[in-house]
Design a protein around this motif. Structure first.
Motif, PDB file in Angstrom:
ATOM      1  N   CYS A 111      11.183  -6.633  25.341  1.00 39.37           N
ATOM      2  CA  CYS A 111      10.721  -8.025  24.932  1.00 39.37           C
ATOM      3  C   CYS A 111      11.963  -8.470  24.420  1.00 39.37           C
ATOM      4  N   ASP A 112      13.049  -7.839  23.922  1.00 36.17           N
ATOM      5  CA  ASP A 112      14.380  -8.511  23.593  1.00 36.17           C
ATOM      6  C   ASP A 112      15.212  -9.020  24.752  1.00 36.17           C
ATOM      7  N   HIS A 147      13.138 -11.803  28.524  1.00 34.11           N
ATOM      8  CA  HIS A 147      12.183 -12.746  28.145  1.00 34.11           C
ATOM      9  C   HIS A 147      12.497 -14.191  28.937  1.00 34.11           C
ATOM     10  N   GLU A 186       9.565 -15.466  31.012  1.00 32.10           N
ATOM     11  CA  GLU A 186       8.370 -15.796  30.017  1.00 32.10           C
ATOM     12  C   GLU A 186       8.751 -16.931  29.222  1.00 32.10           C
ATOM     13  N   ASN A 187      10.136 -17.238  28.916  1.00 29.98           N
ATOM     14  CA  ASN A 187      10.445 -18.540  28.253  1.00 29.98           C
ATOM     15  C   ASN A 187      10.360 -19.951  28.868  1.00 29.98           C
ATOM     16  N   LYS A 208      19.431 -12.602  22.349  1.00 24.76           N
ATOM     17  CA  LYS A 208      18.219 -12.350  22.018  1.00 24.76           C
ATOM     18  C   LYS A 208      17.335 -13.326  21.387  1.00 24.76           C
ATOM     19  N   ARG A 251      10.301 -12.160  17.689  1.00 27.66           N
ATOM     20  CA  ARG A 251       9.712 -11.455  18.897  1.00 27.66           C
ATOM     21  C   ARG A 251       9.216 -10.166  18.133  1.00 27.66           C
ATOM     22  N   LEU A 264       5.950  -8.291  19.301  1.00 23.90           N
ATOM     23  CA  LEU A 264       5.946  -7.761  20.552  1.00 23.90           C
ATOM     24  C   LEU A 264       6.419  -6.731  21.005  1.00 23.90           C
ATOM     25  N   LYS A 265       6.961  -5.884  20.017  1.00 28.44           N
ATOM     26  CA  LYS A 265       7.564  -4.788  20.047  1.00 28.44           C
ATOM     27  C   LYS A 265       6.663  -3.675  20.672  1.00 28.44           C
TER      28      LYS A 265
END
Length: 243
Positions: free
Chosen positions: A13-14, A17, A20-21, A36, A40, A43-44
Motif C-alpha cells: 500500500c505504500d 498507490h 488507487e489515488n 509514499k 495509510r 491499510l497495512k
C-alpha cells in the motif's frame, strides 16, 4: 481462486498507490525519496508481518472454490530479514493440505533487488495448486474399497489382500495382534478394542509411531519441505517421466 500475497516486510500500500489515488482523487501529501503517501497505516497488510502465516491459513480455510492457486517464492530463509518471505513452505503446505490434494511447480526467477546486488542465488518462483475437496482420482475407497493404505511401500504389504483377509477374521475382536506388522496395513484396518503392532525392524517401528503420534497434514508438510529444500525427486508432483 488465484492468490499472490506480499512476500516480505515491504508494504504494497505504500508503493502501489498510484491507480488507487487516481480513482479516489484525494491528492494526499507524499514524503521521502519514494514519494509514499501519508495516512495509510490502517491499510497495512498482515502478510508483511509475523502475522502472515495465521492470515494465510484463515484465508485458505474460508475459500470456497474447486481450485486454489498460490504464487510464492523461496526466500523464506534467504537474504536479509526484511526481504525474507513471511510465510514458510511448511505453513503454505499445511494450510493447503487441509483443503485437498496439493501439487507444486517452480521456475527460476530473478530476485527483486531494488537496484542492489542479488543477496542469494537459486531464487525461484513457485505455484502451489490445491485441488479442493475429496481426492476422487486417488481416493481410499476406490483403491482399497474403504481401507486405509499405509504410506510405507513395504515388501510383503497386504493391502491388496485386505478384502479377503477381513472376511476370515472373527467378529467383535477384543485384542488384535499384528504379529509381523511391517507397513501395518492389516492392523490399522481391523476393528478391535485393542490393537498390538509387532515388528522387529526398529526403523519401521519408529515410523509407525510417528504416523500414530502426529497429524498427517503436519507430516506431509514436513516431507514436502525437505524435498524442496534439498531438491529431491518429487514424482507425485512431476511424474517419473520428468526425472
Amino acid at each position: 481462486v488465484y492468490i499472490d500475497p506480499p512476500y516480505n516486510s515491504r508494504q504494497y500500500c505504500d508503493a502501489y498507490h498510484l491507480l488507487e489515488n487516481v480513482a479516489m482523487w484525494e491528492k494526499p501529501e507524499v514524503v521521502g525519496v519514494a514519494k509514499k503517501m501519508k495516512g495509510r497505516q490502517s491499510l497495512k497488510s498482515n502478510y508483511c508481518t509475523l502475522k502472515a502465516p495465521a492470515a494465510f491459513s484463515e484465508l485458505i480455510d474460508k475459500i470456497q472454490s474447486k481450485y486454489i492457486l498460490v504464487s510464492y517464492n523461496n526466500t523464506g530463509e534467504k537474504g536479509a530479514g526484511r526481504s525474507q518471505a513471511k510465510i514458510s513452505d511448511e505453513d503454505i503446505l499445511k494450510a493447503l493440505h487441509k483443503k485437498g490434494e496439493v501439487k507444486t511447480f517452480e521456475i527460476e526467477h530473478n530476485q527483486f533487488n531494488a537496484g542492489k546486488k542479488n543477496e542469494f542465488f537459486d531464487h525461484k518462483e513457485r505455484l502451489f495448486l490445491c485441488i479442493v475437496g475429496p481426492e476422487s482420482k486417488h481416493s481410499v475407497s476406490e483403491r482399497g474399497k474403504g481401507f486405509a493404505k499405509s504410506p510405507l511401500n513395504y515388501t510383503g504389504g497386504k493391502f491388496k489382500l485386505l478384502p479377503r483377509l477381513v472376511e476370515l477374521f472373527p467378529k467383535n475382536i477384543h485384542t488384535f495382534i499384528d504379529l509381523f506388522g511391517g507397513g501395518f496395513n492389516v492392523g490399522a484396518n481391523i476393528e478391535a478394542k485393542r490393537t498390538i503392532y509387532n515388528e522387529k525392524q526398529k526403523e519401521i517401528q519408529r515410523l509407525i509411531h510417528l504416523f500414530y503420534k502426529h497429524n498427517y497434514v503436519d507430516i506431509i508438510a514436513k516431507v514436502e519441505n525437505i524435498v524442496r529444500t534439498y531438491s529431491l525427486s518429487n514424482t507425485f508432483a512431476k511424474g517419473y517421466g520428468f526425472y
